[in-house]
Scaffold this motif. Structure first.
Motif, mmCIF file in Angstrom:
data_model
loop_
_atom_site.group_PDB
_atom_site.id
_atom_site.type_symbol
_atom_site.label_atom_id
_atom_site.label_comp_id
_atom_site.label_asym_id
_atom_site.label_seq_id
_atom_site.Cartn_x
_atom_site.Cartn_y
_atom_site.Cartn_z
ATOM 1 N N UNK A 115 12.191 57.990 12.956
ATOM 2 C CA UNK A 115 11.329 58.081 11.858
ATOM 3 C C UNK A 115 9.913 58.370 11.712
ATOM 4 N N UNK A 131 9.234 57.065 17.654
ATOM 5 C CA UNK A 131 10.399 56.839 17.378
ATOM 6 C C UNK A 131 10.803 57.917 16.072
ATOM 7 N N UNK A 156 9.602 62.093 11.713
ATOM 8 C CA UNK A 156 9.991 62.592 10.494
ATOM 9 C C UNK A 156 8.878 62.372 9.453
ATOM 10 N N UNK A 160 17.500 64.239 14.450
ATOM 11 C CA UNK A 160 17.884 63.144 15.302
ATOM 12 C C UNK A 160 18.926 63.797 16.516
ATOM 13 N N UNK A 204 11.007 58.241 22.030
ATOM 14 C CA UNK A 204 11.344 59.545 22.630
ATOM 15 C C UNK A 204 9.922 59.943 23.110
ATOM 16 N N UNK A 240 14.438 51.776 24.199
ATOM 17 C CA UNK A 240 14.771 51.020 23.086
ATOM 18 C C UNK A 240 13.728 50.058 23.238
ATOM 19 N N UNK A 262 14.957 47.029 16.201
ATOM 20 C CA UNK A 262 14.954 47.580 17.451
ATOM 21 C C UNK A 262 14.704 49.299 16.924
ATOM 22 N N UNK A 263 13.831 49.705 17.957
ATOM 23 C CA UNK A 263 13.569 51.342 17.736
ATOM 24 C C UNK A 263 13.587 52.010 19.271
ATOM 25 N N UNK A 264 14.471 53.303 18.844
ATOM 26 C CA UNK A 264 14.424 54.229 19.907
ATOM 27 C C UNK A 264 13.233 54.993 20.087
#
Lengths: 319, 112
Positions: free
Chosen positions: B35, B33, B38, B54, B81, B70, B77-79
């Protein structure tokens, strides 16, 4: 944590609806993660919140990053075509409109001041319209799949399509045209001033003496015509030749002589005009002022011609 | 910042700009996700702006290079990728390009 919601709102408010929800959720999660991280070191929640939001940057800037629409009116692809079109139209059309409006106003006996204001007003209105519609047109082109050959520079181009080199102009085109137009205008004005008068003036006789038609005016018209012809010939040749310089020198000298003789020997102003003028301004002595005004006018003309002749001689030296 | 600092910063930015995509892809073989990405990039000193990362992830997803889902199982809740099939192919291609380019650059730099 209203401040966080306000931040997210600031970022997402300009986004399209379908994106807004997702971005909001994602930002929310990220911000919370960032805060949690910062709070590992120091237990100050509000400081952590502020640091996190500041780290993300100004919401407007973030919003721009998220946006998928073009953040400009007209991009590099269309810009040159846009500016060229705009320039061409703005140079030509308002000028024509102003000219037409001006002459229509004159012939309809509208006072001069009003005509000038109307003409300029029309010119400005036309200019604004041109600027708006051209910009709109290219704005749309930028956003559709429009493409013309000259924009698609990646397509096959042929060597023959390259533009011709501009002819070496030692003579300025705009100068020549200005000179011809002025000559014609002046000749027109002179003719007008011998047969008619300005409709709004209080004197209803022509300004110039109609006796001038016997010799002076025809000569003047011939000189004007010759000037125009010489300008055209100059344009066609493109450069100064010895012949051109000699001819122009002769014409200029003849013109100076003409004006000197005209002002010193002929009765330029219509006697009827002088009468009417003195009738309106009784304290005014015509003959005295005429000498002054005539003298100044003549000096101006002579100086202009001397300037021209000097320039010509300089040109001759360069040849 | 002086003009020299600006010039310096701009050029370094340009240099990094081309490589950041490769760095991001290398981390997305597994689902991650935003963060998390990052943080990982910061750890290896390839830090990137959240405001840049993002939207870029969203754009890649739109282009079909990444897939997302998701995860609502946790409190937050986290998205997540991850590289799609197409993305994996692209990533391999970019890796090969990178090796070629860096070899050439190294050669050119050393040749003075």
């Amino acid at each position: 944590m209203e401040i966080i919601e306000r931040y997210i709102h600031a970022v997402t408010r300009h986004l399209p609806k379908n994106q807004r929800d997702e971005v909001r959720k994602e930002l929310q999660a990220t911000i919370e993660d960032m805060i949690a991280d910062k709070m590992k070191d120091a237990n100050d929640k509000s400081a952590a919140i502020e640091a996190s939001l500041k780290e993300l940057g100004h919401p407007d800037i973030l919003a721009v990053q998220y946006s998928t629409s073009k953040q400009y009116l007209i991009g590099p692809k269309w810009y040159i075509a846009y500016v060229t079109t705009l320039k061409k139209l703005l140079y030509i059309v308002p000028g024509i409109i102003i000219g037409i409006q001006f002459f229509v106003g004159l012939f309809q006996n509208v006072p001069l001041g009003e005509t000038i204001i109307q003409s300029i007003g029309s010119g400005l209105t036309v200019g604004v319209h041109i600027a708006f519609w051209v910009t709109l047109g290219f704005f749309i082109a930028e956003r559709t799949n429009a493409s013309f050959e000259f924009v698609n520079k990646t397509s096959e181009w042929k060597l023959e399509d390259l533009p011709e080199l501009p002819k070496k102009r030692h003579l300025s085109l705009s100068d020549s045209i200005a000179s011809m137009v002025l000559s014609a205008l002046f000749a027109g004005m002179v003719i007008f001033a011998t047969v008619s008068y300005l409709p709004w003036s209080s004197i209803s006789v022509p300004f110039l003496n109609s006796a001038l038609w016997h010799f002076w005016i025809p000569t003047f018209l011939v000189l004007s015509a010759l000037t125009i012809v010489l300008e055209l010939y100059k344009l066609q040749k493109g450069v100064w030749t010895k012949g051109l310089i000699v001819a122009t020198l002769l014409l200029n000298s003849a013109s100076v002589l003409f004006f000197i003789l005209l002002f010193t020997t002929a009765d330029i102003v219509n006697p009827a005009f002088i009468q009417a003028f003195e009738g309106l301004n009784s304290s005014f002595n015509w003959t005295e002022s005429a000498v002054w005004v005539g003298g100044i006018a003549l000096s101006g003309i002579v100086l202009t011609y001397i300037n021209k002749i000097v320039k010509l001689i300089r040109q001759a030296r360069q040849l | 910042m002086t003009n020299e600092d600006d010039l310096y910063a701009n050029q370094v930015l340009e240099l990094r700009r081309g490589t950041i995509v490769l760095a991001v892809f290398s981390e997305l073989k597994k689902p991650r996700y935003g963060y998390e990405l990052l943080q990982r990039l910061k750890e290896i000193d390839m830090a990137i702006d959240a405001g840049t990362l993002y939207p870029q992830l969203r754009r890649f997803e739109k282009q079909g290079i990444l897939t997302s889902y998701w995860d609502t199982s946790e409190a937050r809740p986290r998205k997540y990728y991850q590289l799609s099939k197409q993305g994996v192919k692209l990533y391999k291609h970019l890796k090969d390009e990178w090796v070629t380019i860096s070899n050439k650059i190294t050669y050119m730099i050393q040749g003075e």
